[in-house]
Design an enzyme around this catalytic site. Structure first.
Site, PDB file in Angstrom:
ATOM      1  CD  GLU A 123      -2.416   2.427  -3.432  1.00 44.43           C
ATOM      2  OE1 GLU A 123      -3.369   3.188  -3.593  1.00 44.43           O
ATOM      3  OE2 GLU A 123      -1.896   2.217  -2.324  1.00 44.43           O
ATOM      4  CG  ASP A 132      -1.795   1.184   1.348  1.00 43.56           C
ATOM      5  OD1 ASP A 132      -2.654   1.344   0.458  1.00 43.56           O
ATOM      6  OD2 ASP A 132      -1.646   1.966   2.300  1.00 43.56           O
TER       7      ASP A 132
END
EC number: 2.4.1.18
Length: 755
Positions: free
Chosen positions: A484, A431
């Site tokens: 990401e 993330d």
């Protein structure tokens, strides 16, 4: 037995122990050799009497020097397995002496590797481990807290009183203590005293299980009790090039996919009922599904939809539901909201038996400030930087790991190995990688510190990500590591030995934003924004991209996918079907967030479950069936995935018809030479007799049409396929004359003849 000097020294040592200021209890307690005899000293706060149990009776210990240090002299070393009887308030019990065990749990090699940042299995040493020392069963506690004055284990075993079980400080800032008779399921924390005397109660950073929020204690748990049945899957996975496979991921949040009623509690195997975990304060009548219930309900659902993988939003233990799991406090523990670690192992095991891989969201970029977590862990900024300009995300209210510290980096890299080894996961999605890579991420001028070259790149974070990916693929060559990363940082999916970050996939955030912007435009004005659709191919081969329509796009007032679409309901459904089909035919692996597969209407809410009632309506059933068929077609047609990262795999036929908002292209597969023709019409008008150039004459079967009646469309199409005709167009000598349904995507496959 003791001289007056020894008496004064022992009284002073006892006072330090009583005030939780001692870092060397083994230098005072347990068997101590004094010249040619032995002294046995037992630390037992608030005890009335202590006796040493002998084969032929017992020997009373006295406390002349400190009321809580009970001692006696012996002719021989009693070893470590002796037992004592303890009396408190008229109640007597028998136990082993924790300070009889002088074993050093963290050996020299362990300490060396940890200090280097290269102990990939440090969780085999750190944390709470059920073990047997000298035939005595108990738990070895091991913690890294180099700045602490003292550390104690507190828990049910000592009424949460830090005076009872002070730990021994070892080299390298390691603290250890073996406590006999502790068992699986017992609660514990560490009570840490800083050099300034402040007291902090901390959960175990390496704890393998924690209490259900809002409780914060760690739980003694076992590591290797589960019997795996997925050996065939694991062997095959690590022999396979994952990028040369179809990958279609169902991203989901376990706690908000589906709830149950508190009136129907989970029934354990022994017939007892499990205490329900309420899903939300505002809905106390609902509870989370357990890992076993999710195994029964979620896995068949995902299999029926045809997805190859499930991606779970973070399931590491976290205190706040509203963080969605992205503010982790228990890095080595699956959240107890849904059950036990072994129940999660069984969930993964069942996924593998059904042919479904499991990807976890992993959050090494930041951590919360909760008092029981990593923040200011031992009275100093241990896991984070002290300077908030590099150690704090003010906008998120979280802290940033100090990647330059070897032991901190080791904590994270070993955590990665832990999840793959202990839970057999198949991949991670990291993330917010951009927040790690840039020192000025979400920071105004003057609130960040440039690197040594004067730039904004975070070299320590780069080195950490490279190390993490290198170690991951060293241990698990068939793993997926997905970034990401929302910027144009170069080399995200390039191997580390070529200077890249070492991920093997990167979310294509540019494609996602361009396509959502495009589909939110009134179709009559899309002709002025054709570049939104075509631009992604210009950079498609700079990284190994994964297309994602994720949770981030259906929260914070952004609307769910269906309600982003303009027009009436019919157009919303048709637009949604067209976008999904274009996504499945565009180069790149796929990730779709839960609810999009049937046209969820409401924004995602972590405290609610999905709108399953919508499946009572045909248009929503149609979108779900479309996803089922897209996944089936995707997996059966290598042209849609085999050359995702090879320029041969995609060829425009025509991308310039912005007047009609029509695009056409081929997806090709290099090993067999097979190809598919894809034609998309992004207006609500039917285009009859629309010519599309094709490279070879023959019959082209219409193998997919988003406007089919079964999906909720108008059923406009081409009667199952078309023969090409001789017609020079799009630089080809043959063409298909097609009927393009409104807001649709067609997929056609070449066959030499209709049969």
């Amino acid at each position: 037995m003791s001289t007056s000097i020894n008496i004064d020294w022992l009284a002073n040592e006892g006072q330090k122990l009583a005030e939780c200021r001692h870092d060397n209890p083994l230098g005072v307690l347990g068997p101590q050799q004094i010249e040619n005899k032995w002294a046995l000293r037992v630390w037992m706060p608030e005890a009335d009497a202590v006796n040493l149990l002998l084969k032929d009776g017992k020997k009373k210990l006295t406390n002349p020097n400190h009321p809580w240090i009970f001692e006696t002299s012996l002719e021989e070393n009693p070893g470590s397995s002796y037992q004592i009887s303890v009396e408190r308030a008229g109640i007597s019990h028998t136990q082993n002496d924790p300070w009889a065990f002088r074993h050093e749990w963290m050996g020299e090699i362990d300490r060396h590797l940890f200090a280097e940042g290269n102990h990939h299995h440090i969780w085999r040493r750190m944390g709470a481990h059920q073990t047997k020392l000298d035939l005595v069963e108990g738990v070895m506690f091991c913690l890294w807290a180099p700045n602490a004055r003292s550390v104690s284990v507190i828990g049910d075993m000592n009424s949460w009183d830090g005076r009872h079980h002070p730990m021994q400080k070892r080299l390298g800032g390691i603290w250890e203590l073996f406590i006999p008779h502790i068992k699986k399921g017992d609660l514990y924390k560490y009570e840490i005293r800083s050099q300034e005397g402040h007291c902090y109660e901390k959960a175990d950073p390496y704890g393998f299980q924690h209490e259900v929020r809002p409780a914060q204690s760690s739980i003694v748990s076992t590591l290797d009790s589960y019997k795996w049945k997925d050996q065939k899957w694991m062997t095959q996975r690590d022999k396979t090039d994952q990028l040369n496979k179809p990958i279609s991921v169902y991203e989901m949040h376990l706690g908000s996919w589906m709830h149950s009623s508190n009136k129907t509690p989970y029934i354990e195997k022994d017939g007892s009922t499990r205490e329900p975990v309420p899903a939300a304060d505002l809905k106390p009548e609902t509870r989370f599904l357990t890992y076993p219930e999710l195994t029964e309900k979620l896995i068949p659902y995902v299999k029926a939809r045809g997805f190859t993988h499930i991606e779970l939003m973070p399931i590491s233990e976290h205190p706040f539901d509203g963080s969605w799991g992205y503010q982790v406090t228990g890095w080595y523990a699956p959240t107890s909201r849904y059950g036990t670690p072994d129940e999660f192992r069984a969930f993964v095991d069942t996924c593998h038996s059904e042919g479904i891989g499991v990807i976890l969201d992993w959050v090494p970029g930041h951590f919360p400030k909760d008092e029981h977590g990593l923040a200011f862990f031992d009275g100093k900024h241990l896991y984070e930087h002290a300077d908030p300009r590099i150690g704090e995300h003010k906008e998120w209210g979280t802290l940033i790991f100090n990647y330059s510290r070897n032991e901190v980096r080791n904590f994270l890299v070993a955590n990665l190995v832990y999840w793959f080894e202990q839970f057999h996961i198949d991949g991670i999605r990291v993330d917010a990688v951009a927040s790690m890579l840039y020192k000025d991420y979400l920071r105004p001028e003057g609130e960040w510190i440039p690197n040594e070259d004067g730039g904004n790149e975070n070299f320590e974070a780069v080195n950490f990500l490279q190390q993490a990916n290198h170690v991951l693929f060293q241990h698990f060559p068939g793993a997926l590591s997905i970034a990401e990363e929302s910027t144009t940082w170069s080399g995200v999916t390039k191997p580390t030995d070529m200077g890249g970050l070492g991920f093997n996939l990167k979310w294509n955030m540019g494609w996602m934003h361009d396509m959502l912007d495009y589909f939110e435009i009134d179709p009559w004005f899309r002709q002025f924004h054709q570049n939104n659709v075509t631009f992604s191919i210009c950079y498609n081969y700079t990284e190994n991209f994964m297309l994602s329509l994720s949770h981030d796009e259906v929260v914070h007032g952004k609307s769910h996918l269906l309600h982003k679409m303009p027009g009436d309901d019919w157009k919303k459904y048709a637009n949604t079907r067209a976008l999904l089909a274009y996504m499945w035919t565009h180069p790149g692996k796929k990730t779709l967030f839960m609810g999009m597969e049937f046209g969820q209407r409401q924004e995602w809410n972590v405290w609610d479950d999905l709108q399953w009632e919508l499946l009572e309506h045909d248009p929503h059933k149609g979108i779900q069936l479309l996803i089922d068929d897209l996944n089936c077609l995707y997996k059966s047609q290598p042209a849609l995935w085999k050359d995702d990262f090879n320029e041969y795999g995609f060829q425009w036929i025509d991308c310039k018809d912005n007047t009609n908002s029509v695009i056409s292209f081929m997806r090709r597969e290099s090993s067999t030479g097979e190809w598919l023709v894809v034609v998309a019409n992004f207006t609500p008008e039917t285009h009859a007799n629309y010519k599309v150039g094709v490279p070879v004459s023959g019959y082209y079967a219409e193998i997919f049409n988003t406007d089919a009646k079964k999906y909720g469309g108008s059923n406009t199409g081409n009667l199952g396929g078309k023969y090409s005709t001789e017609w020079n167009i799009h630089e080809y000598e043959n063409a298909l004359e097609l009927s393009l349904p409104p807001l649709s995507v067609l997929i056609l496959k070449y066959r030499k003849n209709k049969k």
